[in-house]
Design an enzyme around this catalytic site. Structure first.
Site, PDB file in Angstrom:
ATOM      1  N   HIS A 104      21.257  -6.193  -5.540  1.00  0.00           N
ATOM      2  CA  HIS A 104      22.514  -5.496  -5.287  1.00  0.00           C
ATOM      3  C   HIS A 104      23.457  -5.772  -6.437  1.00  0.00           C
ATOM      4  CE1 HIS A 104      26.074  -4.126  -3.136  1.00  0.00           C
ATOM      5  NE2 HIS A 104      25.225  -3.518  -2.331  1.00  0.00           N
ATOM      6  N   HIS A 138      20.834   4.123  -4.479  1.00  0.00           N
ATOM      7  CA  HIS A 138      21.967   3.926  -3.559  1.00  0.00           C
ATOM      8  C   HIS A 138      21.433   4.130  -2.146  1.00  0.00           C
ATOM      9  CE1 HIS A 138      25.958   3.702  -2.110  1.00  0.00           C
ATOM     10  NE2 HIS A 138      26.489   4.828  -2.564  1.00  0.00           N
ATOM     11  N   ASP A 166      19.267  -2.028   3.060  1.00  0.00           N
ATOM     12  CA  ASP A 166      18.226  -1.008   3.216  1.00  0.00           C
ATOM     13  C   ASP A 166      16.847  -1.580   3.495  1.00  0.00           C
ATOM     14  OD1 ASP A 166      19.846   1.268   2.708  1.00  0.00           O
ATOM     15  OD2 ASP A 166      19.989   0.568   0.643  1.00  0.00           O
TER      16      ASP A 166
END
Ligand SMILES: CC(C)(COP(=O)(O)OP(=O)(O)OC[C@H]1O[C@@H](n2cnc3c(N)ncnc32)[C@H](O)[C@@H]1OP(=O)(O)O)[C@@H](O)C(=O)NCCC(=O)NCCS
Length: 437
Positions: free
Chosen positions: A307, A268, A363
């Site tokens: 994702h 995460h 990210d």
């Protein structure tokens, strides 16, 4: 009978049932009437990791992962990132509308009023070892806030709830900055309430001996945009944790600490830290193809890729890539960018990644920017946690006001032993132990 229905035939019994379809979903509880015998519990839906289960109705964030669309309260993320401040977006997420000038002034002053933390909390921080992970410090100090504000337990009082929301949003940068400075052994810097949200955060992070810290405006704006992009992302792991823990009516500090715990995991929020480690491990552009082959052979994952909901380019990654260029104009180019760009180029052309619809996520580039700005990788997830607190609180508030919500309590499919008895020798042993006692 409305035509928005689903007809189900149970082949075990030959019986047919009709259940309503609402917003392309059926209610799992409507399956309960499907039974083989009258005293059956009824049919359950089985959905590990909530791959296909909506656990709430929400008006906060719209996400279409196939088309790469993200909107807060209806506004496209691209417009918010370009035109708004983080505090405007925070207000929008919590209240449903952007603030007018008066509302923004009042909101800003409310948040600014809550930036200080109790001196005892600093003492608590002192107890952490010098190399304590800042995310662990953040999680613990947010949980500790619950002992400083016992009124927070009164979660059904809107005024009290509003005060805790402002406290959490106001104090988060202070706690984060203190956690960061603690890890570097630097004295803490008190908030400077003349500065805006991100500039004050930068002040608490990086002020040394100068009388007034002046943040570089390009870097401050970049941080503001990154905060906007991270503010909410509907029912992700940490937000679902926030809702689940909050559904037991725990106070917002304990609940937010639980959400921070969920965010800290490498699948995460911890992924941005892992991306940097991965780029370090790869070391040079020339070694990218070999690294990709290693991933394809099943050795690890390409961090910052893939994702659960985006099966297209993450719109946040696209904006971040743009921000990276502006930041590098000021800081100089982070050499890791070349490795990242090469990774992205090769992965996006490779059948392995194409077939699995694996694209860069938020990210992938954020860590490279944070590093260029001077942050160490262990603080990256903390930088995610500050803005995400707003999304958690918006979703928590929505959950508390939703009359359909109850304490979260999933079912299970039991796979253990059927009833059995202790063996004779076990019974004898138990008897001997109880006599001896
Ligand atoms: C985000 C993530 C947890 C989503 O996981 P998920 O929805 O459960 O997807 P799955 O793990 O079922 O992935 C589907 C397939 O793609 C592969 N895959 C997923 N992410 C991958 C990655 N980053 N690198 C390589 N392969 C990946 C899986 O191995 C699986 O392959 P298989 O079908 O051959 O078994 C996952 O993509 C991941 O671990 N990414 C890296 C961590 C990361 O960047 N997290 C930040 C999210 S914002």
């Amino acid at each position: 009978m409305p035509n928005e229905t689903l007809t189900i035939t149970d082949n075990r019994t030959g019986k047919t049932y009709t259940v309503p379809v609402y917003k392309d979903s059926i209610r799992a509880l409507d399956l309960r009437q499907i039974k083989v015998a009258a005293d059956d519990f009824g049919l359950l839906s089985y959905d590990p990791a909530f791959m296909n289960t909506a656990a709430c109705q929400s008006a906060v964030t719209f996400l279409d992962g196939d088309r790469g669309i993200l909107r807060y309260r209806g506004y496209p993320i691209e417009q918010l990132a370009e035109r708004c401040t983080f505090l405007e977006v925070a207000y929008l997420l919590l209240n449903g509308e952007l603030p007018d000038a008066d509302q923004l002034e009042e909101w800003t002053s409310e948040i600014t009023h809550h930036t200080m933390i109790h001196e005892n909390l600093k003492k608590l921080m002192e107890g952490f070892h010098y190399d304590a992970h800042p995310m662990g410090i953040l999680m613990s100090t947010v949980a500790a806030l619950s002992t400083f504000y016992p009124e927070a337990r009164n979660i059904h009082d809107p005024e009290i709830r509003k005060r805790q929301i402002a406290r959490l949003i106001g104090k988060m940068p202070t706690l984060a900055a203190y956690a960061y400075r603690h890890s570097l052994g630097l004295p803490y810097v008190y908030p400077d309430n003349d500065l805006g949200y991100t500039k004050n955060f930068m002040n608490m992070l990086w002020k040394r001996t100068e009388p007034k810290f002046r943040a570089n405006p390009v870097l401050a704006r970049a941080l503001e945009v990154l905060f906007i992009l991270h503010a909410d992302h509907e029912q992700n792991c940490s937000t679902s944790t926030m809702r689940a823990v909050g559904s037991s009516y725990a106070d917002p500090y304990a609940t937010t600490a639980a959400a921070i715990a969920a965010l800290s995991g490498p699948l995460h929020g911890g992924a941005n830290e892992e991306v940097l480690r991965m780029l370090d491990e790869i070391g040079s552009k020339a070694r990218v193809p070999a690294y990709i082959e290693q991933i394809k052979a099943g050795h690890g994952k390409l961090m910052g890729f893939g994702h659960r909901v985006y099966k297209n380019y993450d719109p946040r990654a696209r904006i971040i890539k743009q921000v990276a260029n502006e930041v590098f104009e000021v800081t100089g180019r982070n050499p890791k960018l070349d490795i990242a760009l090469e990774l992205e180029r090769i992965a996006l052309e490779d059948d392995f990644f194409i077939r699995r619809k694996l694209y860069p996520n938020v990210d992938f580039y954020s860590g490279i920017i944070y590093q260029a700005m001077g942050f160490t990788p262990d603080v990256f997830t903390v930088l995610f946690g500050i803005p995400r607190t707003v999304g958690w609180l918006a979703q928590w508030q929505e959950m508390l006001q939703d009359s359909e919500q109850k304490i979260a309590r999933p079912r299970q499919l039991y796979t253990g032993s059927a009833e059995r008895s202790l063996r004779a020798e076990e019974l004898e042993f138990e008897a001997a132990v109880s006599t001896a006692a």
